[in-house]
Design a protein around this motif. Structure first.
Motif, PDB file in Angstrom:
ATOM      1  N   THR A 176       0.821  -1.208   0.000  1.00 44.18           N
ATOM      2  CA  THR A 176       0.000   0.000   0.000  1.00 44.18           C
ATOM      3  C   THR A 176       0.857   1.260   0.000  1.00 44.18           C
ATOM      4  OG1 THR A 176      -0.184  -0.270   2.404  1.00 44.18           O
ATOM      5  CG2 THR A 176      -2.052  -1.001   1.067  1.00 44.18           C
ATOM      6  N   SER A 177       1.923   1.261   0.782  1.00 43.81           N
ATOM      7  CA  SER A 177       2.780   2.449   0.844  1.00 43.81           C
ATOM      8  C   SER A 177       3.439   2.720  -0.503  1.00 43.81           C
ATOM      9  CB  SER A 177       3.849   2.278   1.931  1.00 43.81           C
ATOM     10  OG  SER A 177       4.646   1.129   1.694  1.00 43.81           O
ATOM     11  N   ARG A 178       3.858   1.682  -1.189  1.00 43.45           N
ATOM     12  CA  ARG A 178       4.507   1.868  -2.489  1.00 43.45           C
ATOM     13  C   ARG A 178       3.503   2.301  -3.557  1.00 43.45           C
ATOM     14  NH1 ARG A 178       7.576  -1.900   0.302  1.00 43.45           N
ATOM     15  NH2 ARG A 178       9.825  -1.898  -0.145  1.00 43.45           N
ATOM     16  N   LEU A 179       2.298   1.738  -3.516  1.00 45.28           N
ATOM     17  CA  LEU A 179       1.293   2.111  -4.518  1.00 45.28           C
ATOM     18  C   LEU A 179       0.793   3.535  -4.282  1.00 45.28           C
ATOM     19  CD1 LEU A 179      -0.739  -1.216  -4.767  1.00 45.28           C
ATOM     20  CD2 LEU A 179       1.200  -0.448  -6.155  1.00 45.28           C
ATOM     21  N   ALA A 180       0.690   3.937  -3.022  1.00 44.49           N
ATOM     22  CA  ALA A 180       0.311   5.321  -2.732  1.00 44.49           C
ATOM     23  C   ALA A 180       1.395   6.287  -3.200  1.00 44.49           C
ATOM     24  CB  ALA A 180       0.058   5.485  -1.237  1.00 44.49           C
ATOM     25  N   ALA A 181       2.647   5.914  -2.989  1.00 48.32           N
ATOM     26  CA  ALA A 181       3.749   6.764  -3.434  1.00 48.32           C
ATOM     27  C   ALA A 181       3.775   6.899  -4.953  1.00 48.32           C
ATOM     28  CB  ALA A 181       5.079   6.203  -2.929  1.00 48.32           C
ATOM     29  N   ALA A 182       3.217   5.892  -5.649  1.00 44.58           N
ATOM     30  CA  ALA A 182       3.158   5.932  -7.110  1.00 44.58           C
ATOM     31  C   ALA A 182       1.987   6.768  -7.625  1.00 44.58           C
ATOM     32  CB  ALA A 182       3.065   4.516  -7.668  1.00 44.58           C
ATOM     33  N   ARG A 238      -0.102   2.456   9.733  1.00 47.36           N
ATOM     34  CA  ARG A 238      -0.540   3.840   9.940  1.00 47.36           C
ATOM     35  C   ARG A 238       0.626   4.732  10.354  1.00 47.36           C
ATOM     36  NH1 ARG A 238      -6.067   1.981  13.056  1.00 47.36           N
ATOM     37  NH2 ARG A 238      -7.459   2.008  11.225  1.00 47.36           N
ATOM     38  N   GLU A 239       1.469   4.233  11.241  1.00 52.52           N
ATOM     39  CA  GLU A 239       2.618   5.021  11.673  1.00 52.52           C
ATOM     40  C   GLU A 239       3.576   5.278  10.508  1.00 52.52           C
ATOM     41  OE1 GLU A 239       4.469   3.052  14.931  1.00 52.52           O
ATOM     42  OE2 GLU A 239       2.757   3.310  16.287  1.00 52.52           O
ATOM     43  N   PHE A 240       3.789   4.266   9.680  1.00 55.83           N
ATOM     44  CA  PHE A 240       4.687   4.421   8.536  1.00 55.83           C
ATOM     45  C   PHE A 240       4.113   5.447   7.553  1.00 55.83           C
ATOM     46  CE2 PHE A 240       6.388   3.506   4.365  1.00 55.83           C
ATOM     47  CZ  PHE A 240       7.726   3.220   4.605  1.00 55.83           C
ATOM     48  N   ALA A 241       2.816   5.354   7.280  1.00 51.32           N
ATOM     49  CA  ALA A 241       2.189   6.282   6.351  1.00 51.32           C
ATOM     50  C   ALA A 241       2.291   7.713   6.861  1.00 51.32           C
ATOM     51  CB  ALA A 241       0.730   5.895   6.125  1.00 51.32           C
ATOM     52  N   SER A 242       2.055   7.912   8.157  1.00 52.48           N
ATOM     53  CA  SER A 242       2.139   9.247   8.738  1.00 52.48           C
ATOM     54  C   SER A 242       3.557   9.796   8.654  1.00 52.48           C
ATOM     55  CB  SER A 242       1.676   9.215  10.195  1.00 52.48           C
ATOM     56  OG  SER A 242       1.804  10.473  10.814  1.00 52.48           O
ATOM     57  N   LEU A 278       2.111   9.859   3.599  1.00 50.92           N
ATOM     58  CA  LEU A 278       1.312   9.132   2.619  1.00 50.92           C
ATOM     59  C   LEU A 278      -0.141   9.114   3.069  1.00 50.92           C
ATOM     60  CD1 LEU A 278       3.706   6.085   2.037  1.00 50.92           C
ATOM     61  CD2 LEU A 278       3.351   8.022   0.489  1.00 50.92           C
ATOM     62  N   ASP A 279      -1.029   9.517   2.212  1.00 52.08           N
ATOM     63  CA  ASP A 279      -2.457   9.568   2.541  1.00 52.08           C
ATOM     64  C   ASP A 279      -3.100   8.229   2.186  1.00 52.08           C
ATOM     65  OD1 ASP A 279      -4.970  10.338   3.219  1.00 52.08           O
ATOM     66  OD2 ASP A 279      -5.318  11.585   1.443  1.00 52.08           O
ATOM     67  N   ILE A 280      -3.069   7.300   3.148  1.00 51.73           N
ATOM     68  CA  ILE A 280      -3.605   5.950   2.948  1.00 51.73           C
ATOM     69  C   ILE A 280      -4.693   5.712   3.986  1.00 51.73           C
ATOM     70  CG2 ILE A 280      -3.074   3.482   2.866  1.00 51.73           C
ATOM     71  CD1 ILE A 280      -0.154   4.256   2.304  1.00 51.73           C
ATOM     72  N   HIS A 281      -5.800   5.172   3.549  1.00 46.12           N
ATOM     73  CA  HIS A 281      -6.917   4.871   4.449  1.00 46.12           C
ATOM     74  C   HIS A 281      -6.810   3.420   4.901  1.00 46.12           C
ATOM     75  CE1 HIS A 281     -10.718   4.884   6.391  1.00 46.12           C
ATOM     76  NE2 HIS A 281     -11.354   4.175   5.470  1.00 46.12           N
ATOM     77  N   TYR A 282      -6.502   3.213   6.171  1.00 47.50           N
ATOM     78  CA  TYR A 282      -6.365   1.862   6.710  1.00 47.50           C
ATOM     79  C   TYR A 282      -7.593   1.491   7.541  1.00 47.50           C
ATOM     80  CZ  TYR A 282      -1.514   1.443   5.207  1.00 47.50           C
ATOM     81  OH  TYR A 282      -0.376   1.347   4.447  1.00 47.50           O
ATOM     82  N   ILE A 283      -8.063   0.257   7.342  1.00 48.73           N
ATOM     83  CA  ILE A 283      -9.234  -0.249   8.046  1.00 48.73           C
ATOM     84  C   ILE A 283      -8.848  -1.527   8.791  1.00 48.73           C
ATOM     85  CG2 ILE A 283     -11.587  -1.128   7.807  1.00 48.73           C
ATOM     86  CD1 ILE A 283     -11.756   0.459   5.173  1.00 48.73           C
ATOM     87  N   GLU A 284      -9.032  -1.530  10.101  1.00 46.68           N
ATOM     88  CA  GLU A 284      -8.761  -2.730  10.904  1.00 46.68           C
ATOM     89  C   GLU A 284     -10.032  -3.562  10.959  1.00 46.68           C
ATOM     90  OE1 GLU A 284      -7.732  -3.936  15.494  1.00 46.68           O
ATOM     91  OE2 GLU A 284      -6.962  -2.021  14.732  1.00 46.68           O
ATOM     92  N   GLN A 285     -10.074  -4.597  10.136  1.00 47.71           N
ATOM     93  CA  GLN A 285     -11.298  -5.395  10.008  1.00 47.71           C
ATOM     94  C   GLN A 285     -10.983  -6.706   9.299  1.00 47.71           C
ATOM     95  OE1 GLN A 285     -14.271  -3.747   7.317  1.00 47.71           O
ATOM     96  NE2 GLN A 285     -15.948  -4.606   8.507  1.00 47.71           N
ATOM     97  N   ASN A 286     -11.777  -7.719   9.589  1.00 45.62           N
ATOM     98  CA  ASN A 286     -11.734  -8.951   8.811  1.00 45.62           C
ATOM     99  C   ASN A 286     -12.261  -8.638   7.419  1.00 45.62           C
ATOM    100  OD1 ASN A 286     -12.290 -11.463   7.599  1.00 45.62           O
ATOM    101  ND2 ASN A 286     -12.759 -12.425   9.566  1.00 45.62           N
TER     102      ASN A 286
END
Length: 248
Positions: free
Chosen positions: A82-88, A106-110, A114-122
């Protein structure tokens, strides 16, 4: 003792029990899993960093993600893709039910803006607020699901994929199944203390299910104050069978 050893070495019914929540959310085990994820030179949890970098670049180029296309990575872990695709340039959402992995992502994105929406869920329970251009499920996570779970996941994807959207996933082939053998092993603090921060004895039994082309690694962990088992199911596929949904 005989009955205990007989249970440890007993081949269970196919898909009779799952233990993924323990693997990904037990405080000790999840910390070890994150260590594996972040080690660039080993592959128990993620592919090696060199491969991830090359494959993320290929994904971004092949699916033309640089124009802000909506991407959802199912089972995103600590955000290696996700971090690499957001950076792209993609608009990225990541879903995972591991609190530790999502926390790191989330910590890495911050830290990297990087503006990534993370969801903690099954992700089998995911209801998307929007539809995506691309859905990814990487490192053969699809193989760990039972047929019923795969049908459920396909239903989720139908609801959250755009009409012209695409899905990218990878699976183990039948050659991987043929390369596995049934076995049994035992060790004190099996796998270098992976299964517990306390002293323990561990057994691992590998079973094959020829008709379904499934391999099970069954772990039996005996600590001073408790005993428990972990089940790692992996189905290997022919290409034509990847999206089949038995009973649907």
């Amino acid at each position: 003792m005989f009955k205990k050893l007989a249970d440890i070495n007993n081949k269970p019914e196919l898909y009779h029990q799952y233990s993924a929540s323990v693997l990904w959310n037990d405080p000790h085990i999840s910390s070890r899993m994150l260590e594996f994820h972040l080690n660039p030179d080993i592959e128990p949890a993620s592919r090696k960093a060199v491969f991830i970098e090359k494959s993320a670049c290929w994904i971004a180029e092949y699916f033309r993600l640089g124009d802000g296309k909506l991407v959802c990575d199912f089972g995103c872990g600590p955000g290696l893709y996700t971090s690499r695709l957001a950076a792209a340039g993609a608009d990225v959402t990541g879903i995972d039910f591991s609190s530790r992995s999502i926390g790191y992502a989330r910590e890495f994105a911050s830290a990297h803006h990087l503006d990534i929406h993370y969801i903690e869920q099954n992700y089998l329970e995911f209801a998307a607020p929007k539809k995506f251009d691309l859905i990814t499920l990487i490192y053969c996570d699809y193989c760990a699901l039972s047929p019923a779970q795969r049908c459920r996941l396909l239903s989720v994807w139908r609801k959250c994929l755009k009409d012209n959207g695409q899905i990218l996933l990878d699976v183990f082939s039948l050659s991987a199944y043929e390369g596995r053998a049934e076995s049994a092993a035992y060790g004190h603090c099996l796998m270098d203390g992976f299964w517990s921060g306390s002293d323990y004895f561990g057994f691992v039994n590998t079973f094959k299910y020829p008709l379904e082309k499934v391999v099970l690694d069954k772990y039996s962990i005996i600590e001073a104050d408790k005993e428990w088992q972990g089940f790692n199911w992996l189905e290997d596929f022919q290409l034509a069978e990847v999206f089949l949904c038995p009973g649907a």
